[in-house]
Each structure stands twice: as C-alpha cells, then as structure tokens.
Design an enzyme around this catalytic site. Structure first.
Site, mmCIF file in Angstrom:
data_model
loop_
_atom_site.group_PDB
_atom_site.id
_atom_site.type_symbol
_atom_site.label_atom_id
_atom_site.label_comp_id
_atom_site.label_asym_id
_atom_site.label_seq_id
_atom_site.Cartn_x
_atom_site.Cartn_y
_atom_site.Cartn_z
ATOM 1 N N ASP A 281 0.859 -1.178 0.000
ATOM 2 C CA ASP A 281 0.000 0.000 0.000
ATOM 3 C C ASP A 281 0.897 1.231 0.000
ATOM 4 O O ASP A 281 2.011 1.199 0.542
ATOM 5 C CB ASP A 281 -0.912 0.011 1.228
ATOM 6 C CG ASP A 281 -2.015 -1.033 1.154
ATOM 7 O OD1 ASP A 281 -2.401 -1.410 0.027
ATOM 8 O OD2 ASP A 281 -2.491 -1.458 2.211
ATOM 9 N N ASP B 299 -6.927 -1.247 -4.658
ATOM 10 C CA ASP B 299 -8.015 -0.985 -3.718
ATOM 11 C C ASP B 299 -9.008 0.018 -4.315
ATOM 12 O O ASP B 299 -10.223 -0.131 -4.140
ATOM 13 C CB ASP B 299 -7.470 -0.436 -2.396
ATOM 14 C CG ASP B 299 -6.563 -1.406 -1.674
ATOM 15 O OD1 ASP B 299 -6.706 -2.630 -1.888
ATOM 16 O OD2 ASP B 299 -5.715 -0.948 -0.888
#
Length: 160
Positions: free
Chosen positions: A113, A130
C-alpha cells in the site's frame, strides 16, 4: 470481441497496479510528499485485508480472494450477454483489483500500500488496486439501482 475488450481492460489495470507498486518499492519511497499536506506516498506492507484487518493471515485471504475471483468470473461468463456495460465495467474493476492484490499476497506474502491521505483525514494507506475494487463495487451498486442488473432485476420484478 466485447469479451476481449474486458480481458484487455482487466489486464491493463493489473499491469498499472504492478507498475505503481514496482516504482514505490524500487525507488525506495518510504514517505514522499506528492501534493503538499494532502497526498503522500508512504510504503506500507499490509499483511491483512482492507484497512489492515486480520494482519498475518495473508494465506487465508489469498484463498478467499481466489474463490471470489473464480465466482465472479463464472458469473460473468455465464451471464455476459445479459449484463449491461456498466455492470461489466464494475465487475472488471473488482476482478482486476482483486487479482492485482492477489499477486502481491502470493508472491510477497503481503500487499503493498502507498497512497496516504493521513495529513488531511484519518484513513488507512491504500493502493491503486483498492481504488479499482471500491469504485467497481460502487459502479455495480449504481448499475443495479438504475435497474440495469439484468436477470436479478427480472426476478425482483416477478416477486411484485
């Protein structure tokens, strides 16, 4: 021909996600201010799922992700001609995001991330995959609310 478009679209999104992650990892971006006090790129290893829930259970989440992707693909294959473009677009986003994060889980043991808005809002760090998943789910929801869900809406209408 329409099916090849969606396969290509999914492939491009997966490749983009992997390119973004490659850049973050290989440029050794630990925390870089991209837009002053709004957006940072912050390297984070997420060993759970959304919002870092279930840390350390990457194998279980990989299996669950594989099952969800298989079910989504079977659904699309069986219902392709009955689904509207908007629904297919949303499903393609969800599948591409799921596969992109699955690649990380299988080959790294965690998801990378890097998109960080924590300077302006208390929100977990996330990635391009995401975004694809969330936007895809929203589009699918909008599509069904607009009565474009095809067979599902036919069944609902038959209950009335």
């Amino acid at each position: 021909m329409k099916k090849f478009f969606y396969i290509g679209f999914i492939s491009i999104l997966i490749i983009l996600d992997q390119i973004f992650k490659y850049i973050v990892v290989n440029q050794k971006i630990v925390c870089e201010n991209v837009i002053n006090n709004i957006l940072n790129f912050t390297y984070c290893e997420n060993r759970g799922i959304a919002f870092c829930i279930g840390q350390g259970r990457a194998k279980i989440f990989a299996i669950i992700t594989i099952l969800i992707i298989i079910v989504a693909l079977i659904y699309v294959i069986l219902k392709f001609n009955k689904l509207k473009r908007l629904t297919l677009f949303g499903i393609a986003l969800v599948i591409s995001g799921g596969i992109a994060n699955l690649i990380d889980r299988l080959f790294r043991g965690y998801v990378i991330d890097y998109i960080d808005f924590s300077e302006i809002v208390d929100f977990p760090i996330f990635n391009f995959a995401d975004i694809c998943i969330v936007v895809g789910v929203i589009i699918i929801g909008i599509s069904y609310l607009k009565n474009e869900g095809g067979e599902v809406n036919e069944r609902i209408n038959s209950w009335k």
